[in-house]
Design a protein around this motif. Structure first.
Motif, PDB file in Angstrom:
ATOM      1  N   HIS A  29       5.981   1.547   8.385  1.00 33.91           N
ATOM      2  CA  HIS A  29       5.280   0.294   8.104  1.00 33.91           C
ATOM      3  C   HIS A  29       6.183  -0.648   7.306  1.00 33.91           C
ATOM      4  CE1 HIS A  29       2.407  -2.236   5.741  1.00 33.91           C
ATOM      5  NE2 HIS A  29       1.689  -2.195   6.841  1.00 33.91           N
ATOM      6  N   THR A  30       6.147  -1.943   7.660  1.00 35.36           N
ATOM      7  CA  THR A  30       7.046  -2.903   7.001  1.00 35.36           C
ATOM      8  C   THR A  30       6.256  -3.996   6.269  1.00 35.36           C
ATOM      9  OG1 THR A  30       7.118  -4.317   8.967  1.00 35.36           O
ATOM     10  CG2 THR A  30       8.816  -2.633   8.796  1.00 35.36           C
ATOM     11  N   ALA A  31       6.664  -4.266   5.039  1.00 38.05           N
ATOM     12  CA  ALA A  31       6.042  -5.356   4.280  1.00 38.05           C
ATOM     13  C   ALA A  31       7.131  -6.302   3.774  1.00 38.05           C
ATOM     14  CB  ALA A  31       5.249  -4.791   3.102  1.00 38.05           C
ATOM     15  N   LEU A  32       6.786  -7.582   3.721  1.00 37.01           N
ATOM     16  CA  LEU A  32       7.696  -8.606   3.205  1.00 37.01           C
ATOM     17  C   LEU A  32       7.063  -9.235   1.974  1.00 37.01           C
ATOM     18  CD1 LEU A  32      10.204 -10.543   3.654  1.00 37.01           C
ATOM     19  CD2 LEU A  32       8.590 -12.057   4.840  1.00 37.01           C
ATOM     20  N   GLY A  64       5.581   2.902   3.344  1.00 35.89           N
ATOM     21  CA  GLY A  64       6.587   2.325   4.228  1.00 35.89           C
ATOM     22  C   GLY A  64       7.673   1.658   3.418  1.00 35.89           C
ATOM     23  N   ILE A  65       8.189   0.536   3.937  1.00 30.41           N
ATOM     24  CA  ILE A  65       9.183  -0.208   3.160  1.00 30.41           C
ATOM     25  C   ILE A  65       8.626  -1.591   2.791  1.00 30.41           C
ATOM     26  CG2 ILE A  65      11.191   0.884   4.227  1.00 30.41           C
ATOM     27  CD1 ILE A  65      11.604  -2.010   5.604  1.00 30.41           C
ATOM     28  N   THR A  66       9.101  -2.093   1.666  1.00 34.23           N
ATOM     29  CA  THR A  66       8.820  -3.481   1.293  1.00 34.23           C
ATOM     30  C   THR A  66      10.156  -4.170   1.038  1.00 34.23           C
ATOM     31  OG1 THR A  66       6.686  -2.945   0.294  1.00 34.23           O
ATOM     32  CG2 THR A  66       7.713  -5.009  -0.402  1.00 34.23           C
ATOM     33  N   VAL A  67      10.357  -5.284   1.721  1.00 37.20           N
ATOM     34  CA  VAL A  67      11.550  -6.087   1.458  1.00 37.20           C
ATOM     35  C   VAL A  67      11.154  -7.135   0.422  1.00 37.20           C
ATOM     36  CG1 VAL A  67      13.232  -7.688   2.433  1.00 37.20           C
ATOM     37  CG2 VAL A  67      12.492  -5.706   3.761  1.00 37.20           C
ATOM     38  N   PRO A  86       0.806  -1.229   0.000  1.00 37.23           N
ATOM     39  CA  PRO A  86       0.000   0.000   0.000  1.00 37.23           C
ATOM     40  C   PRO A  86       0.837   1.277   0.000  1.00 37.23           C
ATOM     41  CG  PRO A  86       0.033  -1.021   2.181  1.00 37.23           C
ATOM     42  CD  PRO A  86       0.789  -1.947   1.274  1.00 37.23           C
ATOM     43  N   GLY A  87       0.314   2.316  -0.642  1.00 38.47           N
ATOM     44  CA  GLY A  87       0.942   3.635  -0.618  1.00 38.47           C
ATOM     45  C   GLY A  87       2.286   3.691  -1.322  1.00 38.47           C
ATOM     46  N   VAL A  88       3.005   4.750  -1.025  1.00 39.84           N
ATOM     47  CA  VAL A  88       4.346   4.940  -1.601  1.00 39.84           C
ATOM     48  C   VAL A  88       5.339   4.220  -0.701  1.00 39.84           C
ATOM     49  CG1 VAL A  88       6.140   6.664  -2.088  1.00 39.84           C
ATOM     50  CG2 VAL A  88       3.738   7.162  -2.615  1.00 39.84           C
ATOM     51  N   ARG A  89       6.208   3.399  -1.303  1.00 41.76           N
ATOM     52  CA  ARG A  89       7.105   2.578  -0.480  1.00 41.76           C
ATOM     53  C   ARG A  89       8.507   2.531  -1.070  1.00 41.76           C
ATOM     54  NH1 ARG A  89       3.456  -0.077   2.595  1.00 41.76           N
ATOM     55  NH2 ARG A  89       5.051  -1.287   3.644  1.00 41.76           N
ATOM     56  N   SER A  90       9.478   2.479  -0.190  1.00 45.88           N
ATOM     57  CA  SER A  90      10.828   2.148  -0.633  1.00 45.88           C
ATOM     58  C   SER A  90      10.896   0.623  -0.710  1.00 45.88           C
ATOM     59  CB  SER A  90      11.873   2.636   0.367  1.00 45.88           C
ATOM     60  OG  SER A  90      11.901   4.050   0.391  1.00 45.88           O
ATOM     61  N   VAL A  91      11.456   0.137  -1.806  1.00 45.86           N
ATOM     62  CA  VAL A  91      11.546  -1.317  -1.984  1.00 45.86           C
ATOM     63  C   VAL A  91      13.015  -1.731  -1.948  1.00 45.86           C
ATOM     64  CG1 VAL A  91      10.880  -3.294  -3.406  1.00 45.86           C
ATOM     65  CG2 VAL A  91       9.473  -1.222  -3.427  1.00 45.86           C
ATOM     66  N   ILE A  92      13.300  -2.661  -1.048  1.00 47.04           N
ATOM     67  CA  ILE A  92      14.665  -3.173  -0.942  1.00 47.04           C
ATOM     68  C   ILE A  92      14.678  -4.549  -1.586  1.00 47.04           C
ATOM     69  CG2 ILE A  92      16.525  -3.864   0.643  1.00 47.04           C
ATOM     70  CD1 ILE A  92      14.076  -1.610   2.161  1.00 47.04           C
ATOM     71  N   CYS A 137      12.988   0.061  11.474  1.00 48.20           N
ATOM     72  CA  CYS A 137      11.983   0.861  10.760  1.00 48.20           C
ATOM     73  C   CYS A 137      10.742   1.030  11.630  1.00 48.20           C
ATOM     74  CB  CYS A 137      11.598   0.196   9.436  1.00 48.20           C
ATOM     75  SG  CYS A 137      12.840   0.442   8.163  1.00 48.20           S
ATOM     76  N   LYS A 138      10.307  -0.059  12.236  1.00 48.26           N
ATOM     77  CA  LYS A 138       9.113   0.014  13.081  1.00 48.26           C
ATOM     78  C   LYS A 138       9.332   0.965  14.270  1.00 48.26           C
ATOM     79  CE  LYS A 138       6.613  -3.698  13.925  1.00 48.26           C
ATOM     80  NZ  LYS A 138       5.270  -3.311  13.457  1.00 48.26           N
TER      81      LYS A 138
END
Ligand code: SF4
Length: 246
Positions: free
Chosen positions: A99-102, A71-74, A18-24, A93-94
């Motif tokens: 917000h963290t996503a995997l 948030g971020i997405t790994v 969701p939303g704008v996220r940095s993706v690692i 991050c938390k």
């Protein structure tokens, strides 16, 4: 000092959660999906080493853009192959209210998964096929293992988005998506399903990998090169037909 191996860092993405996220994009993946868009993440040694602090600073610089939902997405590759690094990144991050996503194929369970899931707010889980045979043939992974991971998410009550790539003449039929609907029906953690149309944009990547690593050329074969791309309307129609019960 914690170090990890990543493929790349995307400051602002909008398609992985969701939303704008940095993706690692983490380096290394044990699967070999026939339609993989990131074959350059497969070999662990091809990535670049980064320090956690350095990566965290990059994330923090992007934080103002995440808004309420981001948030971020790994992603990867497979983040679960580097559980200490990913868990610590998410934990930090938390701590900062991010917000963290995997994004995972769910191919790793046990202690490594437990470690990462402790700090995972949302899981994007690929349920690529609905049987062991297709999993073996098209991904090198395991359906059973994926379901084991889904069980884990359910037991922890982690909100989950199930994702699947729709490939013409492989799984672009109503029967297949209805089976997916049936499989995920008992899992209350599943909040959303995304059917992603197969695209062939990755062909040049495979060519590049063969050139760069000639000794591994036989590994970098885009097995679905002969398949057509899937029209977005087709994936949409299949979504309607599946009647997901969310
Ligand atoms: S899980 Fe499959 S699609 Fe994802 S990076 Fe690994 S091989 Fe590629």
């Amino acid at each position: 000092m914690i170090k990890g191996r990543i493929h790349s860092f995307l400051s602002m993405g909008t398609v992985d959660g969701p939303g704008v996220r940095s993706v690692i994009f983490m380096q290394g993946c044990p699967l070999r999906c026939a339609y993989c868009h990131n074959p350059d993440t497969w070999d662990f040694s091809h990535g670049k080493e980064v320090e956690l602090e350095e990566l965290l600073q990059k994330v923090l610089r992007c934080k103002p853009y995440y808004g309420e939902n981001g948030g971020i997405t790994v992603s990867g590759g497979e983040g679960l192959l580097q559980p200490e690094f990913v868990a610590e990144l998410m934990r930090r991050c938390k701590q900062k209210g991010i917000h963290t996503a995997l994004d995972t194929s769910g191919c790793v369970t046990g202690e490594a998964a437990e470690k990462v899931l402790e700090y995972t707010d949302l899981c994007l889980l690929d349920v690529k096929f609905d049987n062991e045979e297709d999993y073996k043939e098209y991904t090198g992974g395991s359906f059973e293992k994926t379901m084991e991971f889904l069980e884990l998410l359910e037991s922890k009550g982690i909100p989950t988005w199930v994702r699947r790539v729709i490939v013409p003449s492989v799984n672009d039929n109503e029967d297949s998506v209805k089976k997916l609907a049936k499989i995920i029906k008992p899992y209350t953690c599943v909040k959303k399903v995304e059917l992603l149309p197969f695209r062939k944009l990755c062909t040049p990547k495979y060519e590049m990998m063969r050139e760069q690593y000639p000794e591994q050329a036989s590994e970098y074969v885009f097995k679905f090169e002969d398949k057509e791309s899937c029209p977005a309307e087709k994936a949409k129609a299949l979504y309607e037909a599946a009647e997901f019960n969310l």
